[in-house]
Design an enzyme around this catalytic site. Sequence first.
Site, PDB file in Angstrom:
ATOM      1  N   TRP A  10      -0.022  -0.994   4.316  1.00 50.17           N
ATOM      2  CA  TRP A  10       0.700   0.286   4.432  1.00 50.17           C
ATOM      3  C   TRP A  10       2.154   0.175   3.998  1.00 50.17           C
ATOM      4  CZ3 TRP A  10      -1.389   2.430   9.784  1.00 50.17           C
ATOM      5  CH2 TRP A  10      -2.769   2.660   9.652  1.00 50.17           C
ATOM      6  N   LYS A  11       2.610  -1.050   3.759  1.00 52.01           N
ATOM      7  CA  LYS A  11       3.991  -1.280   3.305  1.00 52.01           C
ATOM      8  C   LYS A  11       4.990  -0.580   4.242  1.00 52.01           C
ATOM      9  CE  LYS A  11       2.187  -2.043  -1.289  1.00 52.01           C
ATOM     10  NZ  LYS A  11       2.385  -1.996  -2.730  1.00 52.01           N
ATOM     11  N   HIS A  95       3.136 -11.474  -0.924  1.00 62.56           N
ATOM     12  CA  HIS A  95       2.961 -10.240  -1.693  1.00 62.56           C
ATOM     13  C   HIS A  95       4.005 -10.197  -2.805  1.00 62.56           C
ATOM     14  CE1 HIS A  95       2.913  -6.021  -2.793  1.00 62.56           C
ATOM     15  NE2 HIS A  95       1.684  -5.990  -2.299  1.00 62.56           N
ATOM     16  N   GLY A 233      -2.792  -0.464  -1.442  1.00 67.20           N
ATOM     17  CA  GLY A 233      -1.521   0.086  -0.996  1.00 67.20           C
ATOM     18  C   GLY A 233      -1.629   1.593  -0.863  1.00 67.20           C
ATOM     19  N   GLY A 234      -1.193   2.305  -1.909  1.00 68.40           N
ATOM     20  CA  GLY A 234      -1.099   3.767  -1.883  1.00 68.40           C
ATOM     21  C   GLY A 234      -2.326   4.474  -1.322  1.00 68.40           C
TER      22      GLY A 234
END
Length: 249
Positions: A10-11, A95, A233-234
């Site tokens: 989710w960063k 990452h 991610g996104g």
Amino acid sequence: MRRVIIAGNWKMNGTIVETENLIGALLAGESENDKATVVVCPPFVSLSRASELLNGTHIAWGGQDMSEHVKGAYTGEISAEMLLTVGATYVIVGHSERRQYHAETDDLVNAKAKYALASGLIPIICVGEMLEEREADRTEEVVGTQVMGTLSGFSAADLSKIVIAYEPVWAIGTGKTATPEMAEAVHSFIRKKAAAVDAAAAEEIPILYGGSVKPDNAERLLAQPNIDGALIGGASLKADDFIAIIRAV
Ligand code: PGA
């Protein structure tokens, strides 16, 4: 049969309330798949709440990074023990955003991965080349160096507990994905490199693909023999998209 893992990174997205909402939507939707382990990696601040909501469900959780140190004067850092106390089972290390914006080296990623293993966390070790490296035909050289550097000093037993994520930097957050064939070639190369440490253990390492994985490309990527899941991610921030990718397994 290798484990298949669908992991959401989710960063730096989402407050605690947004984390609650996203987890609620994942649990309400059909995010369970008997062929895949589902993992989410929320921001550190939300991990404690995430653990309360996910405890006893089919979704596991992890950190997005950790310190290579046990404890002490390391402002802003999070330790393996802290992750363990919120029930995390996984931790992403190396990452490309950590490598790019925080100058993390293979040696540091190696130290983090080793300490994660020693603590009982499963490291998701990320590798991947930049666009100019791919264009200069240096993908194998760069990824090979990253794999050997980050796995330095690993035993066969260590290899049997790790996850590797191949994430071409040029595909992260750009909407450009490696074709399934391009990704498969690098995944199979990574497995060969890991086989230099231990051939049998290398066969069992889940190697995830990451870089603009979306519902419409997941199935073809996941169909490749050496692609054992995805680090997303996104699309992991949208419950419907993440669930669609889980269903593509
Ligand atoms: P993306 O990110 O899916 O937004 O490209 C992948 C990652 O950085 O793990």
